[in-house]
Design a protein around this motif. Sequence first.
Motif, mmCIF file in Angstrom:
data_model
loop_
_atom_site.group_PDB
_atom_site.id
_atom_site.type_symbol
_atom_site.label_atom_id
_atom_site.label_comp_id
_atom_site.label_asym_id
_atom_site.label_seq_id
_atom_site.Cartn_x
_atom_site.Cartn_y
_atom_site.Cartn_z
ATOM 1 N N GLU A 157 30.772 44.781 36.709
ATOM 2 C CA GLU A 157 29.752 43.955 37.331
ATOM 3 C C GLU A 157 30.309 43.087 38.518
ATOM 4 O O GLU A 157 30.921 42.322 38.353
ATOM 5 C CB GLU A 157 28.658 43.113 36.542
ATOM 6 C CG GLU A 157 28.086 44.064 35.328
ATOM 7 C CD GLU A 157 27.320 44.998 35.845
ATOM 8 O OE1 GLU A 157 26.361 44.845 36.869
ATOM 9 O OE2 GLU A 157 27.267 46.360 35.543
ATOM 10 N N GLU A 158 29.590 43.188 39.872
ATOM 11 C CA GLU A 158 30.018 42.235 40.904
ATOM 12 C C GLU A 158 29.160 40.835 40.770
ATOM 13 O O GLU A 158 28.161 40.854 40.174
ATOM 14 C CB GLU A 158 29.620 42.811 42.173
ATOM 15 C CG GLU A 158 30.383 44.022 42.536
ATOM 16 C CD GLU A 158 30.226 44.539 43.808
ATOM 17 O OE1 GLU A 158 29.092 44.247 44.448
ATOM 18 O OE2 GLU A 158 31.188 45.234 44.442
ATOM 19 N N GLU A 159 29.930 39.671 41.093
ATOM 20 C CA GLU A 159 29.225 38.527 41.077
ATOM 21 C C GLU A 159 29.549 37.924 42.580
ATOM 22 O O GLU A 159 30.482 38.275 43.290
ATOM 23 C CB GLU A 159 30.090 37.582 40.336
ATOM 24 C CG GLU A 159 30.056 38.013 38.702
ATOM 25 C CD GLU A 159 31.301 37.097 37.813
ATOM 26 O OE1 GLU A 159 31.024 36.104 38.298
ATOM 27 O OE2 GLU A 159 31.840 37.927 37.070
ATOM 28 N N LEU B 202 33.864 29.579 51.981
ATOM 29 C CA LEU B 202 33.654 30.992 52.108
ATOM 30 C C LEU B 202 33.276 31.567 50.763
ATOM 31 O O LEU B 202 32.612 32.700 50.655
ATOM 32 C CB LEU B 202 34.701 31.650 52.844
ATOM 33 C CG LEU B 202 34.974 31.191 54.437
ATOM 34 C CD1 LEU B 202 36.100 31.765 54.748
ATOM 35 C CD2 LEU B 202 33.691 31.409 55.141
ATOM 36 N N GLN B 203 34.228 31.108 49.863
ATOM 37 C CA GLN B 203 33.892 32.051 48.361
ATOM 38 C C GLN B 203 32.679 31.801 47.795
ATOM 39 O O GLN B 203 32.191 32.655 47.026
ATOM 40 C CB GLN B 203 35.111 31.381 47.575
ATOM 41 C CG GLN B 203 36.600 31.813 48.104
ATOM 42 C CD GLN B 203 37.568 31.563 47.253
ATOM 43 O OE1 GLN B 203 37.336 31.044 46.159
ATOM 44 N NE2 GLN B 203 38.850 31.963 47.605
ATOM 45 N N ASP B 204 31.930 30.882 48.077
ATOM 46 C CA ASP B 204 30.581 30.460 47.560
ATOM 47 C C ASP B 204 29.541 31.857 47.908
ATOM 48 O O ASP B 204 28.561 32.054 47.299
ATOM 49 C CB ASP B 204 29.874 29.252 48.222
ATOM 50 C CG ASP B 204 30.691 27.885 47.314
ATOM 51 O OD1 ASP B 204 31.134 28.255 46.575
ATOM 52 O OD2 ASP B 204 30.378 26.949 47.976
ATOM 53 N N PHE B 205 29.958 32.643 49.024
ATOM 54 C CA PHE B 205 29.163 33.478 49.558
ATOM 55 C C PHE B 205 29.919 35.042 49.222
ATOM 56 O O PHE B 205 29.449 35.916 49.960
ATOM 57 C CB PHE B 205 28.782 33.391 51.077
ATOM 58 C CG PHE B 205 27.947 32.047 51.159
ATOM 59 C CD1 PHE B 205 26.670 32.060 50.506
ATOM 60 C CD2 PHE B 205 28.317 31.076 51.562
ATOM 61 C CE1 PHE B 205 25.656 30.777 50.619
ATOM 62 C CE2 PHE B 205 27.755 29.776 51.673
ATOM 63 C CZ PHE B 205 26.236 29.759 51.060
ATOM 64 N N SER B 206 31.057 34.975 48.973
ATOM 65 C CA SER B 206 31.950 36.000 48.763
ATOM 66 C C SER B 206 31.532 36.732 47.497
ATOM 67 O O SER B 206 30.901 36.175 46.352
ATOM 68 C CB SER B 206 33.152 35.720 48.667
ATOM 69 O OG SER B 206 34.086 36.806 49.123
ATOM 70 N N THR B 207 32.050 38.083 47.257
ATOM 71 C CA THR B 207 31.853 38.720 46.045
ATOM 72 C C THR B 207 33.163 38.888 45.447
ATOM 73 O O THR B 207 34.349 38.893 46.010
ATOM 74 C CB THR B 207 31.542 40.191 46.428
ATOM 75 O OG1 THR B 207 30.159 40.142 47.073
ATOM 76 C CG2 THR B 207 31.220 41.187 45.427
ATOM 77 N N LEU B 208 33.109 39.169 43.836
ATOM 78 C CA LEU B 208 34.410 39.349 42.930
ATOM 79 C C LEU B 208 33.797 40.257 41.948
ATOM 80 O O LEU B 208 32.699 40.306 41.555
ATOM 81 C CB LEU B 208 35.158 38.144 42.538
ATOM 82 C CG LEU B 208 34.213 37.208 41.823
ATOM 83 C CD1 LEU B 208 34.004 37.650 40.280
ATOM 84 C CD2 LEU B 208 34.622 35.862 41.909
ATOM 85 N N ASN B 209 34.768 40.750 41.410
ATOM 86 C CA ASN B 209 34.358 41.705 40.168
ATOM 87 C C ASN B 209 35.661 41.737 39.228
ATOM 88 O O ASN B 209 36.929 42.133 39.403
ATOM 89 C CB ASN B 209 34.327 43.246 40.559
ATOM 90 C CG ASN B 209 33.831 44.112 39.697
ATOM 91 O OD1 ASN B 209 34.327 44.181 38.535
ATOM 92 N ND2 ASN B 209 32.873 44.878 40.032
ATOM 93 N N ARG B 210 35.303 40.827 37.916
ATOM 94 C CA ARG B 210 36.411 40.665 37.146
ATOM 95 C C ARG B 210 37.020 41.793 36.368
ATOM 96 O O ARG B 210 38.286 42.032 36.158
ATOM 97 C CB ARG B 210 35.762 39.588 36.028
ATOM 98 C CG ARG B 210 35.627 38.286 36.596
ATOM 99 C CD ARG B 210 34.921 37.381 35.745
ATOM 100 N NE ARG B 210 34.307 36.133 36.693
ATOM 101 C CZ ARG B 210 34.649 34.992 36.988
ATOM 102 N NH1 ARG B 210 36.043 34.787 36.969
ATOM 103 N NH2 ARG B 210 34.068 34.110 37.583
ATOM 104 N N GLY B 211 36.070 42.829 35.935
ATOM 105 C CA GLY B 211 36.676 44.070 35.437
ATOM 106 C C GLY B 211 37.439 44.805 36.484
ATOM 107 O O GLY B 211 38.707 45.235 35.861
#
Length: 126
Positions: free
Chosen positions: A23-25, A43-52
């Motif tokens: 799942e993306e966050e 910038l990271q407050d509006f960026s996307t990440l995916n832990r898996g």
Amino acid sequence: GEELLLREGCFFELIDTAGAGFEEETGGAARGVSGGGKGPGILQDFSTLNRGQARLTARIVAELVTVFKIPPSEIGVVTPYNAHASLLRDSLQALADSSGVPAMADVEVATVDGFQGREKTAIVLD
């Protein structure tokens, strides 16, 4: 150990993670990523990440180092998002700490813009 993710002698490998539960966050949900002090927090407050996805990518990088004997300094990981790049750096460091895979900090992790024009023996697109 675990089954290898990469095939020996394969120069281009795609791993489809659609439907794998990764799942993306974005925004506030993506907090808690340090990235070794790289990348502006605003910038990271509006960026996307995916832990898996980051865990999977760290495993792939570890295979490149341990099985295929590619030096960490010759591996680049390219991702489109600043927050995900920071998470990948954290994931690689955690893997190094837990498994003893050497010099994972030498793996270059950058966004598409940051990696433009660079060359490495192995490139992982995340």
